[in-house]
Design a protein around this motif. Structure first.
Motif, PDB file in Angstrom:
ATOM      1  N   ASP A  50     -47.619  29.665  14.419  1.00 39.31           N
ATOM      2  CA  ASP A  50     -46.652  29.584  13.222  1.00 39.31           C
ATOM      3  C   ASP A  50     -45.556  30.545  13.502  1.00 39.31           C
ATOM      4  O   ASP A  50     -44.449  30.902  13.271  1.00 39.31           O
ATOM      5  N   ILE A  51     -46.374  31.666  13.491  1.00 34.97           N
ATOM      6  CA  ILE A  51     -44.908  33.252  13.216  1.00 34.97           C
ATOM      7  C   ILE A  51     -44.048  33.010  14.140  1.00 34.97           C
ATOM      8  O   ILE A  51     -42.953  33.648  14.043  1.00 34.97           O
ATOM      9  N   LYS A 106     -42.098  29.186   6.383  1.00 41.09           N
ATOM     10  CA  LYS A 106     -40.789  29.642   6.007  1.00 41.09           C
ATOM     11  C   LYS A 106     -41.187  31.310   6.277  1.00 41.09           C
ATOM     12  O   LYS A 106     -42.158  32.201   6.535  1.00 41.09           O
ATOM     13  N   LEU A 107     -39.784  31.833   6.893  1.00 40.16           N
ATOM     14  CA  LEU A 107     -39.802  33.396   7.511  1.00 40.16           C
ATOM     15  C   LEU A 107     -40.384  33.964   6.498  1.00 40.16           C
ATOM     16  O   LEU A 107     -41.475  35.354   6.568  1.00 40.16           O
ATOM     17  N   ASP A 114     -43.531  31.134  16.712  1.00 46.65           N
ATOM     18  CA  ASP A 114     -42.609  29.821  17.230  1.00 46.65           C
ATOM     19  C   ASP A 114     -41.576  29.620  16.135  1.00 46.65           C
ATOM     20  O   ASP A 114     -41.382  28.552  16.079  1.00 46.65           O
ATOM     21  N   TYR A 115     -41.709  30.531  14.926  1.00 43.11           N
ATOM     22  CA  TYR A 115     -40.838  29.984  14.063  1.00 43.11           C
ATOM     23  C   TYR A 115     -39.302  29.849  15.498  1.00 43.11           C
ATOM     24  O   TYR A 115     -39.012  28.426  14.260  1.00 43.11           O
ATOM     25  N   GLN A 116     -39.107  30.018  15.989  1.00 45.61           N
ATOM     26  CA  GLN A 116     -37.579  29.627  15.995  1.00 45.61           C
ATOM     27  C   GLN A 116     -37.398  28.868  17.193  1.00 45.61           C
ATOM     28  O   GLN A 116     -36.193  28.394  16.626  1.00 45.61           O
ATOM     29  N   HIS A 166     -44.402  35.099   6.457  1.00 51.37           N
ATOM     30  CA  HIS A 166     -44.878  35.213   7.869  1.00 51.37           C
ATOM     31  C   HIS A 166     -46.274  36.540   6.664  1.00 51.37           C
ATOM     32  O   HIS A 166     -47.187  36.508   7.865  1.00 51.37           O
ATOM     33  N   ASP A 171     -39.992  26.271  15.971  1.00 46.43           N
ATOM     34  CA  ASP A 171     -40.224  25.031  15.700  1.00 46.43           C
ATOM     35  C   ASP A 171     -38.965  24.599  14.457  1.00 46.43           C
ATOM     36  O   ASP A 171     -38.943  23.810  14.517  1.00 46.43           O
ATOM     37  N   ILE A 172     -37.722  25.813  13.768  1.00 46.45           N
ATOM     38  CA  ILE A 172     -37.240  25.028  13.038  1.00 46.45           C
ATOM     39  C   ILE A 172     -35.829  23.707  14.141  1.00 46.45           C
ATOM     40  O   ILE A 172     -35.508  23.400  13.750  1.00 46.45           O
ATOM     41  N   VAL A 191     -42.970  23.715   9.455  1.00 48.57           N
ATOM     42  CA  VAL A 191     -42.268  25.208   9.705  1.00 48.57           C
ATOM     43  C   VAL A 191     -42.482  26.119   8.479  1.00 48.57           C
ATOM     44  O   VAL A 191     -42.293  26.431   7.140  1.00 48.57           O
ATOM     45  N   LYS A 247     -42.571  19.146  14.537  1.00 53.06           N
ATOM     46  CA  LYS A 247     -42.876  19.807  13.748  1.00 53.06           C
ATOM     47  C   LYS A 247     -42.361  19.654  12.577  1.00 53.06           C
ATOM     48  O   LYS A 247     -43.286  20.196  11.353  1.00 53.06           O
TER      49      LYS A 247
END
Length: 284
Positions: A65-66, A86-87, A68-70, A90, A72-73, A84, A78
């Motif tokens: 998840d950390i 939140k940044l 893949d953030y860019q 992390h 996942d949005i 997702v 997802k």
């Protein structure tokens, strides 16, 4: 920003818990009658069972998840089916992952060498499947290989803890090939989001239909290998997974719906395999 227990629970992917815990249990039972092990071995099996239950799942999916953030949005799967992270959360997740893993560190120094190696393989692939600088999930065919090792290596841990070191590597290969199919199938719904984020996977390289044909071939090969170890059970599994993939190939619009059935099918199939091996050992 802190994470709630509910958020950590969601991150651990409860519907996927049995993917690593289940293979760990299959590895144990394939090594022999679990009622015949001494106290120390039993303790280790229980301890690592707890490890592969929640901590290991928070580890592999949390790291995912950390990093893949860019991606996942952009990912409808997802956003709607999972969540997702939140940044700003992390950093808290890294702390939680470490806190969950550290209590199990002393066990590493108790287990035998083969178990140590299998554990290191699990931790290495679990981390660098998603994490930079390696980020294997964006470097096919490493994406398929690393993901498969993540799910098969717990079986080796379970097997080696019992003191058994002579393993049927062809059976392990069959498990890896089965996981090739599972990983690729799960990546097909992500193709559009991965392409938008510039992430290369085997699925994005092949495209939807070719990736699904790859899954079908992987399942059939795995079932063929499995036949030599569990007989017609492997054939039944091959037919079930084969039918799902064929339905997906000829009904691409329903692929995501079929994808949501996979966790239940995998859990039921894994449970059936475990109890088959269990009773086979008990009544040998």
């Amino acid at each position: 920003m802190k994470l709630t227990l509910k958020e950590v629970f969601i991150i651990s992917r409860p519907r996927f818990w049995m993917y690593v815990l289940g293979t760990f249990l299959v590895g144990i039972i394939s090594s022999g009658n679990l009622f015949l092990y001494d106290t120390t071995t039993t303790f280790l099996l229980i301890a690592f069972g707890l490890f592969f239950w929640i901590p290991a799942n928070v580890f592999i999916y949390g790291v995912n998840d950390i990093y893949d953030y860019q991606t996942d949005i952009y990912n409808e799967k997802k956003v709607k089916y999972e969540s997702v992270l939140k940044l700003e959360k992390h950093r808290s997740l890294w702390i939680i992952i470490i806190l969950l893993l550290v209590p199990f560190l002393p066990l590493f120094f108790i287990v035998n060498l083969p178990t140590k190696i299998a554990l290191l393989v699990f931790l290495f692939t679990g981390l660098f499947y998603s994490a930079t600088p390696l980020r294997a999930k964006s470097k096919p065919p490493l994406d398929v290989l690393f993901s498969s090792i993540i799910y098969v290596s717990p079986a080796l841990v379970g097997f080696f803890i019992t003191g058994r070191t002579t393993i049927a590597w062809a059976a392990v290969l069959g498990g890896l090939i089965w996981a090739f199919g599972m990983q690729t199938y799960s990546a097909v719904p992500d193709i559009e989001a991965d392409r938008k984020a510039g992430v290369n996977t085997l699925a994005t390289m092949l495209g939807e239909k070719k990736a699904l044909w790859f899954c079908l071939i992987a399942y059939l090969i795995s079932a063929s290998i499995g036949y030599f170890y569990v007989g017609y059970i492997a054939v039944v599994f091959g037919i079930i997974y084969g039918v799902i993939v064929l339905l997906s190939i000829y009904n691409l619009s329903k692929l995501f719906k079929y994808y949501t059935y996979f966790p239940l099918i995998n859990i039921l199939g894994g449970a059936f395999l475990f109890f088959y091996l269990f009773f086979k050992e008990i009544f040998r």
